[in-house]
Design a protein around this motif. Structure first.
Motif, PDB file in Angstrom:
ATOM      1  N   ALA A 118       0.816  -1.225   0.000  1.00  0.00           N
ATOM      2  CA  ALA A 118       0.000   0.000   0.000  1.00  0.00           C
ATOM      3  C   ALA A 118       0.848   1.272   0.000  1.00  0.00           C
ATOM      4  N   ASP A 119       0.837   2.030   1.099  1.00  0.00           N
ATOM      5  CA  ASP A 119       1.494   3.345   1.059  1.00  0.00           C
ATOM      6  C   ASP A 119       3.020   3.262   1.064  1.00  0.00           C
ATOM      7  N   LYS A 120       3.560   2.031   1.107  1.00  0.00           N
ATOM      8  CA  LYS A 120       5.032   1.923   1.014  1.00  0.00           C
ATOM      9  C   LYS A 120       5.494   1.939  -0.455  1.00  0.00           C
ATOM     10  N   VAL A 121       4.535   1.872  -1.416  1.00  0.00           N
ATOM     11  CA  VAL A 121       4.958   1.866  -2.825  1.00  0.00           C
ATOM     12  C   VAL A 121       5.366   3.294  -3.207  1.00  0.00           C
ATOM     13  N   PRO A 122       6.615   3.500  -3.667  1.00  0.00           N
ATOM     14  CA  PRO A 122       7.069   4.872  -3.937  1.00  0.00           C
ATOM     15  C   PRO A 122       6.299   5.533  -5.092  1.00  0.00           C
ATOM     16  N   GLN A 123       6.101   6.830  -4.969  1.00  0.00           N
ATOM     17  CA  GLN A 123       5.333   7.584  -5.975  1.00  0.00           C
ATOM     18  C   GLN A 123       5.979   7.537  -7.362  1.00  0.00           C
ATOM     19  N   ILE A 126       5.079   4.312  -8.972  1.00  0.00           N
ATOM     20  CA  ILE A 126       3.675   4.310  -9.415  1.00  0.00           C
ATOM     21  C   ILE A 126       3.554   5.071 -10.743  1.00  0.00           C
ATOM     22  N   ASP A 138      -3.621   1.638  -9.326  1.00  0.00           N
ATOM     23  CA  ASP A 138      -4.549   2.026  -8.274  1.00  0.00           C
ATOM     24  C   ASP A 138      -4.302   1.212  -6.996  1.00  0.00           C
ATOM     25  N   VAL A 139      -3.420   1.740  -6.136  1.00  0.00           N
ATOM     26  CA  VAL A 139      -3.047   1.005  -4.923  1.00  0.00           C
ATOM     27  C   VAL A 139      -4.271   0.819  -4.018  1.00  0.00           C
ATOM     28  N   ALA A 140      -5.155   1.835  -3.972  1.00  0.00           N
ATOM     29  CA  ALA A 140      -6.343   1.720  -3.114  1.00  0.00           C
ATOM     30  C   ALA A 140      -7.217   0.550  -3.590  1.00  0.00           C
ATOM     31  N   THR A 143      -5.615  -2.648  -2.601  1.00  0.00           N
ATOM     32  CA  THR A 143      -5.789  -2.922  -1.169  1.00  0.00           C
ATOM     33  C   THR A 143      -7.205  -3.454  -0.920  1.00  0.00           C
TER      34      THR A 143
END
Ligand SMILES: N[C@@H](CCC(=O)N[C@@H](CS)C(=O)NCC(=O)O)C(=O)O
Length: 310
Positions: A118-123, A126, A138-140, A143
């Protein structure tokens, strides 16, 4: 005297598809040079060699450039036939299993891993992968889909477990083969990224023992790092060695000399143009010229790729 070119793998350490090739270097005890490429674009030394193909890994031998693990594994089997990874009795299935492991199974694995990270994937990663896929990363959504991905990942691992329980110690029986290599990539990816992998695999005892056997194989003789620029200079100084080969059964009448464009049919759909040098039901090699890499021959598999008239 003919120069022997080193086997060069352009890869990055976290790449699961590259791990397949590193494991095969181990299984065949091959000496190779590592070129670490960046995990995201740009790759200014590699693109002149591949003609724009941007998936990872890529293998280079002189001015012959092999794209996609199917194609790389085929070439390694031809050059290093012993020990074979196509044991008799399941040679066709051993290769065909790439389409299961790389596509359906890997899609579940990768969505599960990114959903959990999730939020550990660097921008910047992405943004790069959105460009590659031409779609939102779409990480959300990933998840939200974790329960479904867990179920499906478990179904795939369940097949491995059943197969090993019936025979073993390898998926094809008593000899390790490409089926093991393709399937293992997914387990390796989960192990590398998810601290709770043990819990996810707890019910699969045969699979855990099989994974441990593959992990113990190692990566063969990795003889030093090379820069991307040094690898490109090797290509520029070398002449490609691929011999012309026609395919009398080509269903579209393609032949050496035809100009075509080759493109993956799933994502990263960047067309690579050139002139056919060799082709068969499993392989196509095209000649191209690049001001920075010189004359190169770029090799692709057939399953999973489109050949378009240029
Ligand atoms: N069909 C390809 C798939 C390779 C693939 O998707 N690799 C990932 C990295 S493990 C990738 O290319 N990611 C985008 C990139 O590296 O630019 C193969 O078998 O080599």
């Amino acid at each position: 005297m003919t120069t022997t070119f080193p086997i060069i793998l352009h890869h990055f350490e976290q790449s699961p598809f590259s791990e397949k090739i590193r494991i095969v270097f181990g299984l065949k005890n091959i000496e190779w040079h590592s070129v670490l490429i960046s995990r995201i674009m740009p790759r200014p030394d590699l693109m002149p060699m591949t003609g724009g193909y941007r998936r990872t890994p890529v293998m280079q031998i002189g001015a012959d450039i092999y794209c996609d693990t199917q194609c790389i594994l085929r070439e390694l089997e031809l050059r290093f036939p012993e020990p074979t990874l196509l044991p008799s009795g399941y040679r066709g299935l051993a290769s065909a299993s790439a389409m299961w492991a790389d596509r359906s199974f890997f899609q579940n694995t990768v969505n599960l891993v990114f959903g959990l990270l999730a939020d550990k994937v660097p921008q910047d990663f992405i943004a790069d992968r959105e460009k590659l896929r031409g779609a939102k990363f779409d990480v959300a959504a990933m998840t939200a889909a974790i329960p479904q991905m867990r179920d499906q990942f478990r179904a795939h691992v369940g097949w491995i477990e059943t197969q090993l329980a019936d025979g073993g110690p390898w998926l094809g029986g008593d000899k390790v083969g490409l089926c093991d290599v393709h399937a293992y990539m997914n387990l390796w990816y989960v192990r590398t990224n998810l601290p709770n992998a043990d819990a996810m695999l707890a019910e699969f005892g045969h699979t855990r023992a099989w994974e441990a056997r593959l992990r113990a194989v190692g990566h063969g003789r990795r003889s030093g790092e090379m820069s991307t620029a040094a690898a490109r200079e090797i290509a520029a100084a070398a002449a490609p060695r691929t011999v012309e080969l026609s395919d009398p059964n080509d269903p579209n009448g393609r032949k050496p000399g035809d100009r075509v464009e080759v493109v993956p049919d799933d994502y990263g759909k960047i067309k690579v143009g050139g002139e056919i040098v060799a082709l068969s039901s499993q392989h196509i090699a095209i000649r191209r010229h690049d001001p920075r890499a010189g004359e190169v021959i770029v090799h692709f598999p057939r399953a999973g790729f489109l050949i378009l008239p240029a």
